[in-house]
Design an enzyme around this catalytic site. Structure first.
Site, PDB file in Angstrom:
ATOM      1  N   ASP A 186      56.538  16.385  30.909  1.00 22.52           N
ATOM      2  CA  ASP A 186      55.529  15.570  30.226  1.00 22.52           C
ATOM      3  C   ASP A 186      54.582  16.411  29.374  1.00 22.52           C
ATOM      4  OD1 ASP A 186      55.661  12.618  31.199  1.00 22.52           O
ATOM      5  OD2 ASP A 186      56.026  13.814  33.002  1.00 22.52           O
ATOM      6  N   GLU A 240      47.159  15.451  25.424  1.00 23.98           N
ATOM      7  CA  GLU A 240      45.834  14.832  25.584  1.00 23.98           C
ATOM      8  C   GLU A 240      45.349  14.861  27.031  1.00 23.98           C
ATOM      9  OE1 GLU A 240      45.609  10.436  25.556  1.00 23.98           O
ATOM     10  OE2 GLU A 240      43.844  10.703  24.318  1.00 23.98           O
ATOM     11  N   HIS A 295      46.882   4.698  31.837  1.00 14.14           N
ATOM     12  CA  HIS A 295      45.564   5.291  31.565  1.00 14.14           C
ATOM     13  C   HIS A 295      44.653   4.261  30.897  1.00 14.14           C
ATOM     14  CE1 HIS A 295      47.819   9.366  31.303  1.00 14.14           C
ATOM     15  NE2 HIS A 295      46.989   9.471  32.329  1.00 14.14           N
ATOM     16  N   CYS A 348      48.191  10.207  23.198  1.00 12.13           N
ATOM     17  CA  CYS A 348      48.655  11.137  24.235  1.00 12.13           C
ATOM     18  C   CYS A 348      49.208  12.437  23.660  1.00 12.13           C
ATOM     19  CB  CYS A 348      49.764  10.487  25.068  1.00 12.13           C
ATOM     20  SG  CYS A 348      49.372   8.849  25.658  1.00 12.13           S
TER      21      CYS A 348
HETATM   22  N1  GLY Z   1      54.878  10.116  31.213  1.00 11.71           N
HETATM   23  C1  GLY Z   1      53.499  10.307  31.040  1.00 11.71           C
HETATM   24  C2  GLY Z   1      52.794  10.419  32.307  1.00 11.71           C
HETATM   25  O1  GLY Z   1      53.218   9.808  33.274  1.00 11.71           O
HETATM   26  O2  GLY Z   1      51.836  11.111  32.453  1.00 11.71           O
END
Ligand code: GLY
Length: 255
Positions: free
Chosen positions: A59, A64, A163, A250
């Site tokens: 990831d 971010e 988020h 992100c």
């Molecule tokens: N795939 C992004 C996260 O789970 O942080």
């Protein structure tokens, strides 16, 4: 005025990024989309700094989440997702010397995707990734490092999405772009809230670079709404990042 963006290239391990969807990202397409995203950042006037892919962290391109830059300071996050802990090290290395640094430490967890820095306040999602200790540490860090009266920080419970910024983003001009269920949240009182249509919910995660907004491609009503308000909108294809629950904010840190 924003001048810089920091990104990290998606590597082959992006195929194993955390995802709430059944769809596996196509890495080659993600890499091509990331190149278009970088072009959009540059078109918005930013100098784009690029970290190489780090295959240890699937990831890692969602840079971010590793830091919060606010009030001339950088707070290095401690990700809530165990597989993401460690991503922040190279970001901290990059930001050191450019900003005074503070760090979120155990037992705190904080991911930058949960932090909205608005004109007069900071909103922090209390989510599966960001806990109360992390929010408390952020409050102290912003007060200690900026040397200024810290802006009020409001914790906003996050449910039904990864988020806070999955549901709402600050786009400048005292304005928040949000999904309908968040648009009238009390934490946004005093800000203008623009609600995206339910079928365009993914476009609530918009990246504002001054008066230019980088928006996921394929959301015509949100694009029109923002253009009607005078914003320049740059749509970018990010389908492969959406498969890993990521959006346009992100993929960069901007300052
Ligand atoms: N795939 C992004 C996260 O789970 O942080």
């Amino acid at each position: 005025m924003k001048t810089h963006a920091l990104v990290r290239l998606p590597g082959a391990s992006f195929a194993r990024a955390i995802s709430s969807t059944a769809a596996a990202p196509d890495v080659a397409l993600a890499q091509a989309q990331h190149a278009e995203y970088r072009q959009a950042l540059a078109a918005a006037g930013l100098t784009v700094e690029i970290l190489p892919a780090d295959e240890r962290y699937p990831d890692g391109c969602f840079v971010e989440d590793t830091a919060v830059i606010a009030g001339g300071t950088a707070v290095i996050c401690r990700p809530g997702a165990a597989s993401r802990r460690g991503e922040e090290a190279t970001v901290a290395q990059f930001l050191a010397g450019r900003f005074p640094l503070a760090r979120i430490v155990r037992p705190g967890t904080l991911e930058g995707g949960d932090v909205i820095v608005a004109a007069d306040r900071v909103l922090v999602g209390r989510s599966a990734r960001t806990n109360a200790a992390g929010i408390a540490q952020l409050v102290v860090a912003l007060a200690d490092l900026s040397g200024l009266a810290p802006p009020p920080v409001y914790a906003v419970p996050v449910a039904g999405c990864l988020h806070l910024k999955t549901a709402a983003t600050y786009i400048g001009h005292n304005t928040v772009l949000a999904i309908a269920t968040y648009a009238d949240h009390p934490a946004f009182a005093g800000l203008d809230a623009l609600a995206v249509l339910d079928e365009e919910a993914y476009a609530a995660d918009a990246l504002a670079v001054d008066d230019t907004i980088i928006l996921p491609a394929g959301y015509p009503r949100t694009t029109s709404m923002l253009r009607a308000r005078g914003f320049t909108v740059l749509p970018v294809p990010v389908s492969e990042f959406a498969k890993a629950d990521g959006g346009v904010t992100c993929l960069s840190l901007i300052w």
